[in-house]
Design an enzyme around this catalytic site. Sequence first.
Site, PDB file in Angstrom:
ATOM      1  N   LYS A 185       0.826  -1.222   0.000  1.00  0.00           N
ATOM      2  CA  LYS A 185       0.000   0.000   0.000  1.00  0.00           C
ATOM      3  C   LYS A 185       0.852   1.260   0.000  1.00  0.00           C
ATOM      4  CE  LYS A 185      -2.031  -0.403   4.038  1.00  0.00           C
ATOM      5  NZ  LYS A 185      -1.524  -1.654   4.587  1.00  0.00           N
ATOM      6  N   ARG A 241      -9.207   1.899   9.227  1.00  0.00           N
ATOM      7  CA  ARG A 241      -8.904   0.497   9.471  1.00  0.00           C
ATOM      8  C   ARG A 241      -9.985  -0.171  10.308  1.00  0.00           C
ATOM      9  NH1 ARG A 241      -2.698   1.011   9.070  1.00  0.00           N
ATOM     10  NH2 ARG A 241      -1.893  -1.065   9.446  1.00  0.00           N
ATOM     11  N   ARG A 275      11.743  -6.721   5.217  1.00  0.00           N
ATOM     12  CA  ARG A 275      11.600  -5.279   5.059  1.00  0.00           C
ATOM     13  C   ARG A 275      12.552  -4.549   6.014  1.00  0.00           C
ATOM     14  NH1 ARG A 275       5.741  -2.432   5.202  1.00  0.00           N
ATOM     15  NH2 ARG A 275       5.707  -2.817   7.435  1.00  0.00           N
ATOM     16  N   ARG A 296      11.339  -3.118  11.819  1.00  0.00           N
ATOM     17  CA  ARG A 296      10.359  -2.625  12.792  1.00  0.00           C
ATOM     18  C   ARG A 296       9.981  -3.730  13.777  1.00  0.00           C
ATOM     19  NH1 ARG A 296       5.903   0.024   8.958  1.00  0.00           N
ATOM     20  NH2 ARG A 296       4.622  -1.097  10.444  1.00  0.00           N
ATOM     21  N   ARG A 298      -1.041  -9.144  13.113  1.00  0.00           N
ATOM     22  CA  ARG A 298      -1.503  -8.005  12.302  1.00  0.00           C
ATOM     23  C   ARG A 298      -2.404  -8.489  11.160  1.00  0.00           C
ATOM     24  NH1 ARG A 298       3.841  -5.344  10.561  1.00  0.00           N
ATOM     25  NH2 ARG A 298       2.570  -3.728   9.590  1.00  0.00           N
TER      26      ARG A 298
HETATM   27  P1  AMP Z   1       1.325   0.405   9.280  1.00  0.00           P
HETATM   28  O1  AMP Z   1       2.663   1.036   9.129  1.00  0.00           O
HETATM   29  O2  AMP Z   1       0.259   1.039   8.460  1.00  0.00           O
HETATM   30  O3  AMP Z   1       1.363  -1.094   9.135  1.00  0.00           O
HETATM   31  O4  AMP Z   1       0.874   0.674  10.815  1.00  0.00           O
HETATM   32  C1  AMP Z   1       1.682   0.204  11.883  1.00  0.00           C
HETATM   33  C2  AMP Z   1       0.843   0.138  13.141  1.00  0.00           C
HETATM   34  O5  AMP Z   1       0.338   1.432  13.463  1.00  0.00           O
HETATM   35  C3  AMP Z   1      -0.387  -0.748  13.041  1.00  0.00           C
HETATM   36  O6  AMP Z   1      -0.097  -2.111  13.274  1.00  0.00           O
HETATM   37  C4  AMP Z   1      -1.250  -0.150  14.146  1.00  0.00           C
HETATM   38  O7  AMP Z   1      -0.805  -0.545  15.437  1.00  0.00           O
HETATM   39  C5  AMP Z   1      -0.965   1.341  13.992  1.00  0.00           C
HETATM   40  N1  AMP Z   1      -1.909   1.989  13.047  1.00  0.00           N
HETATM   41  C6  AMP Z   1      -1.628   2.561  11.846  1.00  0.00           C
HETATM   42  N2  AMP Z   1      -2.732   3.051  11.275  1.00  0.00           N
HETATM   43  C7  AMP Z   1      -3.749   2.781  12.144  1.00  0.00           C
HETATM   44  C8  AMP Z   1      -5.137   3.010  12.121  1.00  0.00           C
HETATM   45  N3  AMP Z   1      -5.739   3.633  11.090  1.00  0.00           N
HETATM   46  N4  AMP Z   1      -5.864   2.589  13.201  1.00  0.00           N
HETATM   47  C9  AMP Z   1      -5.287   1.980  14.242  1.00  0.00           C
HETATM   48  N5  AMP Z   1      -3.988   1.700  14.320  1.00  0.00           N
HETATM   49  C10 AMP Z   1      -3.209   2.111  13.277  1.00  0.00           C
END
Ligand code: AMP
Length: 209
Positions: free
Chosen positions: A9, A84, A123, A156, A167
């Site tokens: 994404k 989300r 990654r 990460r 996740r």
């Molecule tokens: P990402 O980099 O998009 O995979 O986000 C990493 C982490 O940030 C996720 O696993 C969540 O813990 C948190 N996160 C990111 N976006 C959201 C969202 N819209 N709602 C809730 N948690 C989020």
Amino acid sequence: MLGPPGSGKGTQARIISELYGVPVVTTGDMLRDAVARGTEHGRVAKGYMDRGELVPDRIVNMVVQERLSMPDLGAGFILDGFPRSTAQADALDRILKERGLRLDYVIHVTLGDEAIAARLGNRRSCPACGAVYHLESKPPKAAGVCDECGSGLILRDDDQPEVIRHRLEVYREKTRPLLERYEGAGIIREVPGDCPLDELPRLLRKILG
Ligand code: AMP
């Protein structure tokens, strides 16, 4: 941008941003930044993020609402990683309505679980500028160093294997159902998450017009 973690994404959002000159709003990066700065939101968010859980809607919605009211987003924006959950999609509807805006497209990025696990485990991310690398398909020029800004690259915490599994479960349970919500509006466009990088700009242009 809607799709499981590791589907690509973020990469697609960056390409669309370059093609159309619209900024990307990435909730993951915003939350990681809040954690790094040690803000009140960041302190609450950290535990959820490390476990691969969604950060509570109340916090995410506040962060997004604040960002979407900034003037640089007047000509449109790409949402990467938001909404989300149903409560977040409700909040987005409200924010868009208040501003007289509408969603043009929901890009659904698709990829199978095995490919995701391989991708996220390899990654490496730049904590300073957000650039993302892959040890096999897109390695940095110098091992462990960001090409863009020279900072040290990291795996990460939430890209560890057991957190990745969780996740994916959270995605299936809370985020994937949002597709049904947008289905009726006819704005969903599917993009394969394993489309080669050099073909993505052409494909995205074809889809978005
Ligand atoms: P990402 O980099 O998009 O995979 O986000 C990493 C982490 O940030 C996720 O696993 C969540 O813990 C948190 N996160 C990111 N976006 C959201 C969202 N819209 N709602 C809730 N948690 C989020």
